[in-house]
Motif scaffolding. Structure first.
Motif, PDB file in Angstrom:
ATOM      1  N   GLU A 179     -30.426 -68.840  23.318  1.00  0.00           N
ATOM      2  CA  GLU A 179     -29.272 -68.632  24.774  1.00  0.00           C
ATOM      3  C   GLU A 179     -28.340 -67.763  24.181  1.00  0.00           C
ATOM      4  O   GLU A 179     -27.528 -67.752  23.227  1.00  0.00           O
ATOM      5  CB  GLU A 179     -28.892 -69.917  24.987  1.00  0.00           C
ATOM      6  CG  GLU A 179     -29.749 -70.978  25.348  1.00  0.00           C
ATOM      7  CD  GLU A 179     -30.138 -70.961  26.926  1.00  0.00           C
ATOM      8  OE1 GLU A 179     -29.529 -69.863  27.442  1.00  0.00           O
ATOM      9  OE2 GLU A 179     -31.103 -71.704  27.151  1.00  0.00           O
ATOM     10  N   ASP A 180     -28.426 -66.484  24.909  1.00  0.00           N
ATOM     11  CA  ASP A 180     -27.694 -65.431  24.719  1.00  0.00           C
ATOM     12  C   ASP A 180     -26.188 -65.745  25.369  1.00  0.00           C
ATOM     13  O   ASP A 180     -26.148 -65.789  26.545  1.00  0.00           O
ATOM     14  CB  ASP A 180     -28.121 -63.997  25.285  1.00  0.00           C
ATOM     15  CG  ASP A 180     -27.478 -62.805  25.021  1.00  0.00           C
ATOM     16  OD1 ASP A 180     -26.334 -62.857  24.422  1.00  0.00           O
ATOM     17  OD2 ASP A 180     -27.734 -61.921  25.173  1.00  0.00           O
ATOM     18  N   PRO A 181     -25.156 -65.889  24.514  1.00  0.00           N
ATOM     19  CA  PRO A 181     -23.792 -66.253  25.165  1.00  0.00           C
ATOM     20  C   PRO A 181     -23.414 -65.279  26.093  1.00  0.00           C
ATOM     21  O   PRO A 181     -22.585 -65.630  26.963  1.00  0.00           O
ATOM     22  CB  PRO A 181     -22.963 -66.328  24.041  1.00  0.00           C
ATOM     23  CG  PRO A 181     -23.649 -65.466  22.776  1.00  0.00           C
ATOM     24  CD  PRO A 181     -25.104 -65.558  23.083  1.00  0.00           C
ATOM     25  N   SER A 182     -23.703 -63.853  26.176  1.00  0.00           N
ATOM     26  CA  SER A 182     -23.426 -62.795  26.894  1.00  0.00           C
ATOM     27  C   SER A 182     -23.857 -63.402  28.507  1.00  0.00           C
ATOM     28  O   SER A 182     -23.449 -62.913  29.575  1.00  0.00           O
ATOM     29  CB  SER A 182     -23.887 -61.433  26.514  1.00  0.00           C
ATOM     30  OG  SER A 182     -25.167 -61.469  26.630  1.00  0.00           O
ATOM     31  N   ASN A 183     -25.148 -64.166  28.392  1.00  0.00           N
ATOM     32  CA  ASN A 183     -25.537 -64.298  29.753  1.00  0.00           C
ATOM     33  C   ASN A 183     -24.454 -65.292  30.760  1.00  0.00           C
ATOM     34  O   ASN A 183     -24.728 -65.251  31.937  1.00  0.00           O
ATOM     35  CB  ASN A 183     -26.730 -65.031  29.663  1.00  0.00           C
ATOM     36  CG  ASN A 183     -27.833 -64.267  29.287  1.00  0.00           C
ATOM     37  OD1 ASN A 183     -27.644 -62.874  29.430  1.00  0.00           O
ATOM     38  ND2 ASN A 183     -29.023 -64.765  28.714  1.00  0.00           N
ATOM     39  N   ALA A 184     -23.487 -65.839  30.154  1.00  0.00           N
ATOM     40  CA  ALA A 184     -22.544 -66.594  30.627  1.00  0.00           C
ATOM     41  C   ALA A 184     -21.240 -65.775  31.041  1.00  0.00           C
ATOM     42  O   ALA A 184     -20.404 -66.370  31.683  1.00  0.00           O
ATOM     43  CB  ALA A 184     -22.113 -68.017  29.902  1.00  0.00           C
ATOM     44  N   ASP A 185     -21.276 -64.607  30.480  1.00  0.00           N
ATOM     45  CA  ASP A 185     -19.994 -63.766  30.869  1.00  0.00           C
ATOM     46  C   ASP A 185     -19.986 -63.357  32.199  1.00  0.00           C
ATOM     47  O   ASP A 185     -20.770 -62.432  32.662  1.00  0.00           O
ATOM     48  CB  ASP A 185     -20.044 -62.476  30.032  1.00  0.00           C
ATOM     49  CG  ASP A 185     -18.896 -61.904  29.835  1.00  0.00           C
ATOM     50  OD1 ASP A 185     -18.021 -62.040  30.948  1.00  0.00           O
ATOM     51  OD2 ASP A 185     -18.516 -60.782  29.125  1.00  0.00           O
ATOM     52  N   LEU A 186     -18.961 -63.805  33.046  1.00  0.00           N
ATOM     53  CA  LEU A 186     -18.966 -63.487  34.567  1.00  0.00           C
ATOM     54  C   LEU A 186     -18.224 -62.089  34.840  1.00  0.00           C
ATOM     55  O   LEU A 186     -18.204 -61.749  35.936  1.00  0.00           O
ATOM     56  CB  LEU A 186     -18.140 -64.601  35.144  1.00  0.00           C
ATOM     57  CG  LEU A 186     -18.664 -66.119  35.204  1.00  0.00           C
ATOM     58  CD1 LEU A 186     -17.742 -67.119  35.793  1.00  0.00           C
ATOM     59  CD2 LEU A 186     -19.983 -66.084  35.429  1.00  0.00           C
ATOM     60  N   SER A 187     -18.011 -61.435  33.761  1.00  0.00           N
ATOM     61  CA  SER A 187     -17.460 -60.110  33.792  1.00  0.00           C
ATOM     62  C   SER A 187     -18.495 -59.013  34.433  1.00  0.00           C
ATOM     63  O   SER A 187     -18.619 -57.930  34.866  1.00  0.00           O
ATOM     64  CB  SER A 187     -16.876 -59.683  32.766  1.00  0.00           C
ATOM     65  OG  SER A 187     -17.686 -59.340  31.599  1.00  0.00           O
TER      66      SER A 187
END
Length: 439
Positions: A179-187
């Motif tokens: 799970e790439d944490p950047s996939n949750a970055d709403l920016s």
């Protein structure tokens, strides 16, 4: 849920005979891990390769590449990982994509098929993103299930499968993924659509993504009709080197815009309404003007009633380099040197060097009966003013002996036709093609 393995096998069946090597793009995420396992269970192991692209944008990216390598190894599939440097710019996502596809294109060989794991939710996300950003028929056609990439084919066999279906299958098969944490970055715009907007649409209109997939197919059909019409119009407007301004302006405004978009796209550039209006202004400029429109590495010019598109380049400095039988290949053009063509050629290459033209240059073309300025020769041969400074001038000492593609000078021609070296300078025009922004 579909029988995913049977569905996958059926999707690849029509390609099996013509594909010599299946290349799996593996990031380590859910989608690509499912794709790899489906491929490993149905395709010949000797025809499989796994490619991982490390964008080096996350501190854990090297560990993810190691995970991909171990996974490929556990399935006995050859694995390669490539690190890329993502160029800084306004869109990190677009820059990463460009770097990734460049590696894919370099790796692929004729007969290869690159498999990527885009799915139905990606299609809906892409269409909505492009609609909000502003796009035309081509943009709303969404992600194609297949297209050429370099010498090979790119294919997306899971484009009709939802992410939920992929996840259910992966859990049932007890697969592991990253799970790439950047996939949750709403920016990131796409992440915002994925996590905030699309769930609302799904709750209000269940199954909308599958209906949008049908809509994307309708847009692809419309885009093909646009291309067909542009090909027809190009027969009447194209001049071989560009577009005839009068014939272009005689088209209706929609057909004119369609042809221009098609023409620029062949040179690797997507254009919008602002660019089309710039073209019209360029055509309308006074006859004594030499207008130019700069377009991201390309230059659009008007010359003698013709639109000419060429790569933007610096002045080519010849620097008195020797002229050889191998000729020259430069970003600005190609100098061909051919021996024994049946044409009047330069009698010898001994001592011949190449330089740029000087103000006041004159020479004595064979058969002209006197000297003539290079400026006049350029005008007579319809050489645009912006090409003249880079045009190679052949000299021996201080004497001009040839102007490639234009003339050989008195005293320097071969004794008989076909005995010398024919010279031709071919300025670069419409020679650049790119991946554009096609997914």
């Amino acid at each position: 849920m579909k029988d995913l393995q049977s569905y996958f096998n059926q999707k690849l069946k029509s390609r099996a005979d013509r594909v010599t090597r299946w290349v799996i793009g593996l990031s380590g995420g859910l989608d690509s891990v499912v794709l790899l396992h489906l491929a490993a269970r149905s395709l010949p192991a000797g025809k499989l390769r796994v490619v991982n692209i490390d964008h080096q944008l996350q501190s854990e990216s090297a560990r993810w590449s190691d995970f991909c390598g171990r996974l490929a190894g556990s399935l006995n599939i050859p694995f390669v990982s490539h690190k890329v440097v993502v160029a800084a710019g306004a869109s990190l996502e677009q820059a990463a994509r460009k770097a990734r596809y460049q590696v894919f294109e370099e790796l692929l060989q004729p007969g290869d098929c690159l498999l990527l794991a885009h799915h139905l939710d990606d299609q809906a996300e892409t269409m909505l993103f492009r609609l909000l950003r502003g796009t035309g028929v081509r943009g709303l056609a969404g992600i194609p299930d297949s297209r050429m990439l370099g010498q090979a084919e790119l294919y997306r066999p899971l484009l009709s499968i939802t992410r939920q279906e992929l996840q259910s299958w992966a859990r049932a098969e007890q697969l592991e993924w990253i799970e790439d944490p950047s996939n949750a970055d709403l920016s990131y715009d796409r992440n915002y659509l994925r996590h905030k907007v699309l769930p609302l649409l799904q709750a209000r209109w269940p199954g909308f993504a599958r209906r949008w997939s049908d809509t994307a197919r309708y847009f692809r059909e419309a885009e093909q009709l646009h291309k067909d019409l542009a090909e027809i119009d190009l027969q009447g407007v194209g001049t071989g080197t560009g577009l005839d301004c009068n014939a272009l302006m005689a088209l209706s405004a929609p057909r004119r815009a369609n042809l221009l978009r098609f023409w620029f796209l062949k040179a690797g550039l997507s254009i919008g309404e602002r660019h089309i209006q710039s073209v019209i202004k360029l055509i309308a400029a006074a006859d004594d003007r030499q207008p130019v429109v700069q377009l991201r590495g390309l230059q659009l010019r008007r010359y003698q009633g013709t639109l000419i598109l060429q790569p933007e380049g610096k002045l080519l400095e010849w620097g008195n380099r020797p002229l050889t039988e191998q000729g020259e290949q430069t970003p600005q053009g190609r100098l061909d040197v051919v021996h024994g063509t049946g044409l009047v050629g330069l009698k010898s290459l001994a001592g011949v060097t190449l330089r740029n033209r000087y103000d006041g240059d004159r020479c004595k073309p064979v058969g002209r009966g006197g000297s003539c300025s290079l400026k006049k020769l350029f005008q007579e041969h319809s050489v645009p003013a912006w090409q003249r400074s880079s045009w190679p001038v052949c000299v021996v000492g201080d004497e001009i002996v040839a102007l490639p593609g234009i003339c050989i000078c008195e005293g320097w021609q071969g004794e008989k036709k076909g005995s010398g070296f024919a010279l031709k300078w071919l300025p670069t025009a419409l020679s650049v093609r790119g991946d554009s922004d096609t997914l």
